[in-house]
Design a protein around this motif. Structure first.
Motif, PDB file in Angstrom:
ATOM      1  N   ARG A 137       1.336  21.464  22.066  1.00 41.86           N
ATOM      2  CA  ARG A 137       1.740  21.149  20.699  1.00 41.86           C
ATOM      3  C   ARG A 137       0.667  20.290  20.058  1.00 41.86           C
ATOM      4  O   ARG A 137      -0.030  19.540  20.747  1.00 41.86           O
ATOM      5  CB  ARG A 137       3.074  20.393  20.705  1.00 41.86           C
ATOM      6  CG  ARG A 137       3.717  20.186  19.325  1.00 41.86           C
ATOM      7  CD  ARG A 137       5.118  19.619  19.486  1.00 41.86           C
ATOM      8  NE  ARG A 137       5.855  19.596  18.222  1.00 41.86           N
ATOM      9  CZ  ARG A 137       5.981  18.526  17.459  1.00 41.86           C
ATOM     10  NH1 ARG A 137       5.447  17.368  17.819  1.00 41.86           N
ATOM     11  NH2 ARG A 137       6.682  18.587  16.326  1.00 41.86           N
ATOM     12  N   ALA A 138       0.533  20.397  18.746  1.00 40.60           N
ATOM     13  CA  ALA A 138      -0.474  19.610  18.048  1.00 40.60           C
ATOM     14  C   ALA A 138       0.069  19.109  16.716  1.00 40.60           C
ATOM     15  O   ALA A 138       0.952  19.732  16.104  1.00 40.60           O
ATOM     16  CB  ALA A 138      -1.745  20.432  17.821  1.00 40.60           C
ATOM     17  N   ILE A 139      -0.488  17.973  16.290  1.00 38.41           N
ATOM     18  CA  ILE A 139      -0.167  17.368  15.000  1.00 38.41           C
ATOM     19  C   ILE A 139      -1.480  17.128  14.261  1.00 38.41           C
ATOM     20  O   ILE A 139      -2.442  16.604  14.844  1.00 38.41           O
ATOM     21  CB  ILE A 139       0.567  16.018  15.171  1.00 38.41           C
ATOM     22  CG1 ILE A 139       1.871  16.207  15.944  1.00 38.41           C
ATOM     23  CG2 ILE A 139       0.844  15.370  13.810  1.00 38.41           C
ATOM     24  CD1 ILE A 139       2.559  14.900  16.292  1.00 38.41           C
ATOM     25  N   TYR A 140      -1.511  17.525  13.001  1.00 32.60           N
ATOM     26  CA  TYR A 140      -2.692  17.287  12.162  1.00 32.60           C
ATOM     27  C   TYR A 140      -2.252  16.540  10.912  1.00 32.60           C
ATOM     28  O   TYR A 140      -1.291  16.937  10.231  1.00 32.60           O
ATOM     29  CB  TYR A 140      -3.350  18.614  11.773  1.00 32.60           C
ATOM     30  CG  TYR A 140      -4.399  18.486  10.691  1.00 32.60           C
ATOM     31  CD1 TYR A 140      -5.599  17.819  10.932  1.00 32.60           C
ATOM     32  CD2 TYR A 140      -4.189  19.025   9.414  1.00 32.60           C
ATOM     33  CE1 TYR A 140      -6.562  17.700   9.932  1.00 32.60           C
ATOM     34  CE2 TYR A 140      -5.140  18.909   8.423  1.00 32.60           C
ATOM     35  CZ  TYR A 140      -6.325  18.244   8.683  1.00 32.60           C
ATOM     36  OH  TYR A 140      -7.270  18.113   7.698  1.00 32.60           O
ATOM     37  N   VAL A 141      -2.925  15.443  10.626  1.00 35.99           N
ATOM     38  CA  VAL A 141      -2.581  14.562   9.505  1.00 35.99           C
ATOM     39  C   VAL A 141      -3.792  14.428   8.590  1.00 35.99           C
ATOM     40  O   VAL A 141      -4.923  14.254   9.066  1.00 35.99           O
ATOM     41  CB  VAL A 141      -2.189  13.158  10.023  1.00 35.99           C
ATOM     42  CG1 VAL A 141      -1.799  12.247   8.868  1.00 35.99           C
ATOM     43  CG2 VAL A 141      -1.091  13.248  11.065  1.00 35.99           C
ATOM     44  N   LYS A 142      -3.556  14.495   7.288  1.00 34.81           N
ATOM     45  CA  LYS A 142      -4.636  14.282   6.330  1.00 34.81           C
ATOM     46  C   LYS A 142      -4.137  13.395   5.199  1.00 34.81           C
ATOM     47  O   LYS A 142      -3.061  13.638   4.620  1.00 34.81           O
ATOM     48  CB  LYS A 142      -5.124  15.610   5.749  1.00 34.81           C
ATOM     49  CG  LYS A 142      -6.325  15.467   4.817  1.00 34.81           C
ATOM     50  CD  LYS A 142      -6.843  16.824   4.363  1.00 34.81           C
ATOM     51  CE  LYS A 142      -8.074  16.674   3.480  1.00 34.81           C
ATOM     52  NZ  LYS A 142      -8.608  17.983   3.039  1.00 34.81           N
ATOM     53  N   ALA A 143      -4.893  12.353   4.894  1.00 28.74           N
ATOM     54  CA  ALA A 143      -4.568  11.463   3.784  1.00 28.74           C
ATOM     55  C   ALA A 143      -5.210  11.979   2.502  1.00 28.74           C
ATOM     56  O   ALA A 143      -6.394  12.332   2.495  1.00 28.74           O
ATOM     57  CB  ALA A 143      -5.058  10.049   4.085  1.00 28.74           C
ATOM     58  N   LYS A 198       0.850  -1.193   0.000  1.00 33.67           N
ATOM     59  CA  LYS A 198       0.000   0.000   0.000  1.00 33.67           C
ATOM     60  C   LYS A 198       0.883   1.239   0.000  1.00 33.67           C
ATOM     61  O   LYS A 198       1.954   1.246   0.621  1.00 33.67           O
ATOM     62  CB  LYS A 198      -0.916   0.012   1.239  1.00 33.67           C
ATOM     63  CG  LYS A 198      -1.933   1.164   1.247  1.00 33.67           C
ATOM     64  CD  LYS A 198      -2.713   1.197   2.565  1.00 33.67           C
ATOM     65  CE  LYS A 198      -3.753   0.105   2.637  1.00 33.67           C
ATOM     66  NZ  LYS A 198      -4.969   0.436   1.866  1.00 33.67           N
ATOM     67  N   THR A 199       0.450   2.271  -0.702  1.00 34.84           N
ATOM     68  CA  THR A 199       1.092   3.580  -0.656  1.00 34.84           C
ATOM     69  C   THR A 199       0.040   4.610  -0.270  1.00 34.84           C
ATOM     70  O   THR A 199      -1.023   4.681  -0.903  1.00 34.84           O
ATOM     71  CB  THR A 199       1.709   3.964  -2.012  1.00 34.84           C
ATOM     72  OG1 THR A 199       2.688   2.999  -2.385  1.00 34.84           O
ATOM     73  CG2 THR A 199       2.362   5.340  -1.952  1.00 34.84           C
ATOM     74  N   ILE A 200       0.322   5.373   0.768  1.00 28.16           N
ATOM     75  CA  ILE A 200      -0.590   6.434   1.217  1.00 28.16           C
ATOM     76  C   ILE A 200       0.148   7.772   1.088  1.00 28.16           C
ATOM     77  O   ILE A 200       1.312   7.885   1.476  1.00 28.16           O
ATOM     78  CB  ILE A 200      -1.050   6.219   2.670  1.00 28.16           C
ATOM     79  CG1 ILE A 200      -1.658   4.824   2.846  1.00 28.16           C
ATOM     80  CG2 ILE A 200      -2.075   7.286   3.072  1.00 28.16           C
ATOM     81  CD1 ILE A 200      -2.040   4.497   4.289  1.00 28.16           C
TER      82      ILE A 200
END
Length: 437
Positions: free
Chosen positions: A202-208, A170-172
């Motif tokens: 601190r914050a992290i935001y991830v979007k695919a 898989k590739t994301i």
């Protein structure tokens, strides 16, 4: 008299981690420039050396346990490059100087710091006689530069690979955004973003973005200044069109079927209080640090600006085609406080200059056997994208996460950009997930 001495032990211990270890200006200079007196050296480890299956045992002392095993098993060959200075930006160094010795540990391990303002909390050299030296290094990591006050990895190619067959399962394609709300030292607003009623540090935001079945999957992690508070973590699944708050146990599950858990992000993405930290000593070791623009890069992914990603090879395509530097390293062990945690411990090989923990990591299963070998390669910012030049931040450039038991790996290739404009505060709110479509 004996009873009196016993009753004084906690006070002696407190003094040991307090005034007895007061840092000096020389400590500040040494922590940010550990190579002032010269680069580290180990017999036989020179630029151009190639470590492989045939000679792995000769170099065992400069390799993590996991990397030594992988090289000895013939999974890849390690190329040694020249050790270089990864100087941190002046804003962070000046904050360390301005707040020298203001920071104190809590009364017991895991308690919040007192007096911390900004910069490296404990710049003094760790001491094996100090029972809380490991905890100090953990706080240095939490309040370290990492990606700075604001940055983005865009795009971020994440791949699942069968190490035996070489199949890419898989590739994301992701975007990862990072933002410090508090203790900012380099980008306005300094020292913090307001309003911040929840006290988010601190914050992290991830979007695919790809593939289609995962498009618009989003993850938000909010870490609080109060280390006793559990992180808030939210997952938005595009096909369900709803936000789900993650229970604490889910941050130690496999993230979207990869070899990483959320707690693994950036090397360690948990609270200081979740682990018992033990400093195990200082040594010279090989870490994946390089100049991006000097590597043999991949032509696979096409970027409009011509940027090329780190190339991968070795068994299963699990290993970056890059050079490794001999670095001064603090060996730091972290054992989960929760007995139900899926691992028994992590051993971090922490670069003494940057004090990030993700250069090399050995992860052990609950039986105490080696489970995974994890490394995040870093490029010098002045040999990467123009936007990163002069940032004084080691640029995360490529990931190796190998499950040595299952013969499987997850790799990541990054286009990291130290650009606070690409990490606006509104991205890191739950409401943004609902509007992410």
């Amino acid at each position: 008299m004996k009873k009196a001495m016993i009753s004084l032990l906690p006070l002696v211990a407190a003094g040991f981690v307090g005034s007895a270890f007061a840092a000096t200006e020389a400590d500040v200079e040494n922590t940010f420039n550990p190579y002032k007196a010269g680069m580290p050296s180990v017999a036989g480890v020179t630029p151009g050396t190639v470590i492989n299956k045939a000679n792995a045992d000769q170099f065992k002392e400069v390799l993590s346990v996991g990397l030594h095993k992988l090289i000895k098993d013939g999974a890849f060959e390690m190329k040694v490059g020249a050790t270089t200075q990864f100087m941190i930006n002046s804003g962070y160094i000046n904050a360390t100087k301005a707040n020298l010795n203001k920071t104190k540990l809590g009364a017991k391990p895991g308690d919040n710091l007192t007096g911390y303002v900004a910069g490296r909390p404990f710049p003094e050299e760790p001491d094996l006689k100090d029972p809380r030296a490991g905890e100090k290094l953990a706080w240095n990591y939490k309040y370290g530069v990492n990606w700075g006050d604001g940055a983005v990895i865009s795009p971020f190619y994440w791949r699942y690979r069968n190490m035996t067959t070489g199949q890419i399962e898989k590739t994301i394609k992701y975007d990862f955004h990072f933002l410090n709300f508090m203790h900012r030292t380099n980008n306005a607003p300094i020292p913090e973003i307001t309003p911040n009623p929840s006290g988010i540090y601190r914050a992290i935001y991830v979007k695919a973005n790809e593939p289609q079945d995962l498009k618009n999957t989003q993850l938000l992690i909010q870490r609080f200044e109060d280390d006793s508070k559990l992180d808030d973590a939210y997952l938005y699944l595009g096909f369900q069109r709803r936000v789900r708050r993650l229970a604490q146990g889910q941050v130690t599950d496999s993230f979207l079927g990869s070899d990483l858990m959320i707690e693994d992000f950036e090397g360690y993405n948990g609270r200081v209080s979740d682990m018992k930290w033990t400093y195990k000593g200082t040594k010279n070791m090989l870490l994946p640090m390089w100049n991006h623009n000097e590597l043999k890069l991949s032509d696979e992914f096409k970027e409009a600006d011509g940027y090329k990603f780190v190339n991968y090879g070795g068994q299963g395509g699990c290993f970056p085609d890059a050079t490794w530097q001999l670095r001064k390293v603090y060996v730091l062990e972290a054992a989960p406080v929760n007995p139900n945690h899926p691992i028994s411990k992590r051993t971090f090989y922490m670069d003494a200059q940057l004090q990030n923990v993700n250069g090399a990591i050995d992860i052990y299963d609950r039986k105490g056997e080696l489970w995974k070998a994890f490394s995040v390669g870093k490029s010098h910012p002045d040999h990467h994208l123009p936007v990163n030049k002069g940032s004084g931040i080691g640029i995360d450039d490529g990931v190796i996460m190998v499950d040595v038991q299952a013969k499987h790996c997850t790799t990541a290739q990054f286009k990291g950009q130290v650009d606070p404009k690409k990490a606006p505060p509104g991205l890191f709110q739950v409401q943004n997930l609902r509007g992410g479509d």
